[in-house]
Structures are given as structure tokens and as C-alpha cells.
Design a protein around this motif. Structure first.
Motif, PDB file in Angstrom:
ATOM      1  N   ASN A 166       0.860  -1.180   0.000  1.00  0.00           N
ATOM      2  CA  ASN A 166       0.000   0.000   0.000  1.00  0.00           C
ATOM      3  C   ASN A 166       0.900   1.235   0.000  1.00  0.00           C
ATOM      4  O   ASN A 166       1.590   1.510   0.984  1.00  0.00           O
ATOM      5  CB  ASN A 166      -0.900  -0.008   1.242  1.00  0.00           C
ATOM      6  CG  ASN A 166      -1.910   1.129   1.245  1.00  0.00           C
ATOM      7  OD1 ASN A 166      -1.602   2.263   0.867  1.00  0.00           O
ATOM      8  ND2 ASN A 166      -3.127   0.836   1.676  1.00  0.00           N
ATOM      9  N   GLU A 174       0.236   4.308   0.173  1.00  0.00           N
ATOM     10  CA  GLU A 174      -0.146   5.387   1.078  1.00  0.00           C
ATOM     11  C   GLU A 174       0.348   5.115   2.494  1.00  0.00           C
ATOM     12  O   GLU A 174       0.864   6.010   3.166  1.00  0.00           O
ATOM     13  CB  GLU A 174      -1.658   5.573   1.059  1.00  0.00           C
ATOM     14  CG  GLU A 174      -2.197   6.064  -0.281  1.00  0.00           C
ATOM     15  CD  GLU A 174      -3.691   6.323  -0.246  1.00  0.00           C
ATOM     16  OE1 GLU A 174      -4.309   6.110   0.829  1.00  0.00           O
ATOM     17  OE2 GLU A 174      -4.243   6.734  -1.277  1.00  0.00           O
ATOM     18  N   THR A 175       0.185   3.883   2.962  1.00  0.00           N
ATOM     19  CA  THR A 175       0.637   3.543   4.319  1.00  0.00           C
ATOM     20  C   THR A 175       2.070   3.033   4.339  1.00  0.00           C
ATOM     21  O   THR A 175       2.683   2.933   5.396  1.00  0.00           O
ATOM     22  CB  THR A 175      -0.266   2.468   4.933  1.00  0.00           C
ATOM     23  OG1 THR A 175      -0.171   1.263   4.155  1.00  0.00           O
ATOM     24  CG2 THR A 175      -1.715   2.941   4.958  1.00  0.00           C
TER      25      THR A 175
END
Length: 460
Positions: free
Chosen positions: A390, A392-393
Motif C-alpha cells: 500500500n 499510502e501507508t
């Protein structure tokens, strides 16, 4: 202690025939059995529990890292605090169409260029030009297997082509550089005189064994070139009455190739990694994965195995394996999008099934075990699961509930796990290109940011 009530609409308790609510207490409890829904105090009780299990991580340098014919030539290099300086040099034959029309002796030379078809780029400082050189091989690439430590002699002091380019991230970069004038004249002369070196591909290889492509690791840039018509030489010529040039390609289509990877880890925490297929617990608080080099991460799964041995009468609601967040990285140095979880031995080698096949964690809700001809429980293969990244994380994560269930209930062998950057395969026995051998991508993560999260119910 503060109570948080969570409504579980999908939880069906068959022996009650009703939907229930689960009360989970936030904070520490002296008795974990108090966590849950009291159905009938003093008799039956269903508890919903959470356990977070930290995993220790080791690094393994893969032995016999075969880089032959991966459909990508990896060129350039980089430097990092954990992995030191890494350089990749590409070697390839060239080929041409033996049934193609050669230019006649009255053909007029226009130009000769070398094309790069850059399909993957790892770099920073995109405003700065990146330098690359093409050299002539002095010995042939044989019909054999080449590894990341393999190399061949080439003409180092003279470049067949060289250039510097401003490259763009997240796009296919088509670049071209002029061919060395002396070599271009030599090559065009052989074409127009119908020299026997163009009678067939074998004669051509005797004359011209192939190419070597290099970059500058100090520029922190590596490229992956696609094998095919977009990477190689193009000769342009015309005849007296022509208004448009004709192209004659001599490129890497269907050409044998490999990548040599040179690693200098002196002064880094990975300097101690010298033996292949040996798991190292390196100093410091960081671990990571480096593609091209074949440096992969091994997870010690014994804390999970020991936890399973303490359980009775439980149902696993969800189990997650998380790696990350990984360290921040500049634009243009994104890590791989998936990590396949291969079974590992107690040492640093792949665990292999009775038939020699490597085994990986299978996809969620898939069967993990079967029986061999003698009735023994054996792991299944063919539908690998992967940790998905991911961006974003900056966390690699996925469910491994079915996998743990198979260990707990079906007798699936308990092993450590390798995290191997590749696209999970969904077909058994299919040989595909290996993403781990097609670039110099990497990621670094804190040792403390690797854990298994277990949500389970207990009936007593």
C-alpha cells in the motif's frame, strides 16, 4: 477500564440461533478470558481475543541467482546505507533478420544509432542527465546459464555508443545515441558488400559476439531495458532517388542475455553477509530486500508456531501479516508491489516438497494441504498468496488466515517464510519472468515493524 461495543452483524452462532454483540475492553485485563461476550455466566462463554506477535527477521543472499533471459537488461546502480553500492551490467547478443533485404553497394549511408527501450527506471535527481555506454563483447555468450556473478570480457576503453539523457519517472523512455563513427562505417561496409558475416546469425556472432551496457552507480540510477526491437542498433541509408531513409535493424530481439551484479557492502550492516543461503541476523535496527542482488528477507515464524501450540478450541476470525511501514523513499524509487511468501528451511534454503517443488503460502480461502500416494499430508502449490504493498501507508500486508488454519488443523508443515519480491503465480507449473531479477528495486524496514495480528474466538 472503558468498554467499546462493536455490533457484529455477520457473526452467526448456530447453537444460539441469534445474532450477537461482542464487547471488547480496551486496556489491559488480568484475565484475558474476561474479554468477550458472556452468553451464560458460569457455563458457556465465547471470547473474542487479539494477539499481536512480533517476528524477528533475517537476511539471506540467494545462491545461484540465475539472471539469464529474464527479458530485461538491468543497467546502472545505486548506493544506500544498508546495501552499500550495487552495480548491474547487462550482456546481450544481437540479432538480425537473415531473410531481410540488405542494402545494395550503391546505398548511401545516413546515420547509425543505438536505441534504448527503458521500461523501468529507478532514480532520483530527475533534472540531471544520466550517462550510459555500450561496449563490444570480446567473447561469445554461450548457450548456458549465467548468474548474477557471471561476467565476460569486453572492450572497456572504446564505447560503441554513449550518451547522457534527462529521463522521466513513471513512463517508458525511448532514448537514442549515435553509434561510434568508425564502427558504423565498418558495419555499413559489411552490409553493402554482402559480407558473409550476414549470411546467418552464427556467422554474425563470430564477427560480433554482442554488447555490454553500463551506467554510473554514482548517479543513483538504474534502468531496465526491454529485450526486442526497441533496444539495439538501427542503420539508416537511402539510394540516390530516395526521399526517405530505409532502416536496417540489428537488435536484441530473441537474443540471449544476462545481468552481472556487483555489490560492495563494505562498511554497512550487510557487510557480514558473505555466504550464500545462510540466514544472517544483522546488526542494527534495519532489514530490507534488494532485487538484482538476490538479497531477501527471512521471517522467523517460531513465535507464531509457539502461540498456536498454546491454543485449544479456537476459531480464527482474521490473521494478518504486516511488514512496514517501510522507510520513506524518494519519488522514482518505489518498492515492488508484492512479496511472495515462500516456505524456508531452518537455515537459508527454500523448503521443497517431496517432488522438489518450492512451496509458498497459498491464496486466502484456498486449500493448503493434500495427501501424497502414501497418505501423508503435503503442502499444495499453484495459487500463491502475496503481501500487497500500500503506497499510502507504506505497508506490505495480507490475510494469512487460511494458511494458519492449515497449520493449526490440517497438519501443514510449520516453517519460516522468505519474502520474495515477485508477482504471485495463480497457475501451477507455469514458468514466468522473475521480477526479483529484472531491476535493482529495494526497500528497508525497521525490525520492530514486522508482526502477525491474530483475531480469534475461543469457546469454553
Amino acid at each position: 477500564m472503558k468498554a467499546i461495543t462493536i455490533s457484529i452483524r455477520t457473526l452467526q452462532v448456530k447453537f444460539l440461533g441469534a445474532l450477537c454483540s461482542i464487547v471488547i475492553f480496551a486496556g489491559a485485563c488480568s484475565d484475558p478470558s474476561e474479554i468477550g461476550l458472556v452468553l451464560d455466566p458460569g457455563s458457556n462463554q465465547i471470547g473474542v481475543f487479539y494477539e499481536e506477535i512480533p517476528l524477528s527477521s533475517l537476511l539471506v543472499l540467494e545462491d545461484s541467482f540465475n539472471t539469464t533471459n529474464q527479458s530485461r537488461m538491468v543497467v546502472g546502480g545505486d548506493h544506500s546505507d544498508l546495501f552499500g553500492t550495487t552495480e548491474s551490467i547487462a550482456y546481450s547478443r544481437l540479432s538480425f533478420n537473415p531473410d531481410g533485404v540488405l542494402p545494395e553497394d550503391d546505398a548511401i549511408f545516413d546515420s547509425a544509432i543505438f536505441n534504448f527501450n527503458i521500461v523501468d527506471l529507478i532514480a532520483d535527481d530527475f533534472d540531471e542527465e544520466k550517462e550510459f555506454k555500450v561496449h563490444r563483447l570480446l567473447e561469445a555468450i554461450e548457450d548456458t546459464t549465467y548468474y548474477s556473478f557471471s561476467s565476460l570480457d569486453y572492450e572497456e576503453n572504446v564505447a560503441l555508443a554513449e550518451g547522457a539523457f534527462v529521463l522521466q519517472a513513471d513512463t517508458v523512455n525511448q532514448v537514442r545515441m549515435d553509434l561510434n563513427p568508425d564502427f558504423a562505417a565498418e558495419l555499413f561496409g559489411k552490409l553493402t558488400t554482402q559480407d558473409p558475416v550476414f549470411d546467418n546469425i552464427f556467422a554474425f556472432r563470430e564477427y560480433f559476439p554482442g554488447i555490454v551496457i553500463k551506467g554510473d552507480p554514482a548517479q543513483n540510477t538504474s534502468i531496465s531495458l526491454a529485450i526486442g526491437g526497441g533496444t539495439g542498433i538501427t542503420m539508416y541509408y537511402h539510394y540516390e532517388d530516395d526521399t526517405v531513409s530505409t532502416a536496417y535493424p540489428i537488435n536484441t530481439i530473441q537474443s540471449r542475455h544476462f545481468n552481472q551484479v556487483i555489490s560492495n557492502r563494505q562498511g554497512t550492516a550487510t557487510e557480514q553477509i558473505v555466504e550464500k543461503d545462510v540466514a544472517y541476523d544483522i546488526e542494527g535496527d534495519k532489514v530490507g530486500v534488494k532485487a538484482g542482488l538476490g538479497l531477501k528477507m527471512k521471517l522467523d515464524m517460531s513465535p507464531l508456531h509457539e502461540f498456536l501450540d498454546t491454543l485449544e478450541n479456537v476459531t480464527f476470525n482474521q490473521i494478518l501479516l504486516e511488514v512496514g511501514p517501510v522507510d520513506e523513499y524518494p519519488e522514482g524509487k518505489n518498492p515492488y508491489g508484492a512479496l511472495v511468501m515462500y516456505f524456508a528451511t531452518d537455515g537459508g534454503e527454500y523448503y521443497r516438497r517431496f517432488d522438489g517443488v518450492k512451496v509458498a503460502v497459498q491464496g486466502e480461502n484456498n486449500t493448503h494441504t493434500g495427501l501424497d500416494v502414501d497418505g501423508n499430508v503435503v503442502p499444495l502449490t499453484g495459487n500463491q498468496n502475496g503481501l500487497a504493498y500500500n503506497s499510502e501507508t507504506r505497508v506490505y500486508a495480507n490475510q494469512i488466515t487460511s494458511y494458519v488454519n492449515a497449520m493449526y488443523r490440517s497438519g501443514l508443515v510449520k516453517t519460516d517464510l522468505f519474502l520474495y519480491p515477485n508477482t504471485p503465480s495463480t497457475e501451477s507449473g507455469v514458468v514466468s519472468f522473475d521480477a526479483f531479477k529484472r531491476s535493482l528495486k529495494e526497500f528497508v524496514v525497521d525490525k520492530d515493524n514486522i508482526k502477525v495480528k491474530v483475531y480469534y474466538s475461543k469457546i469454553r
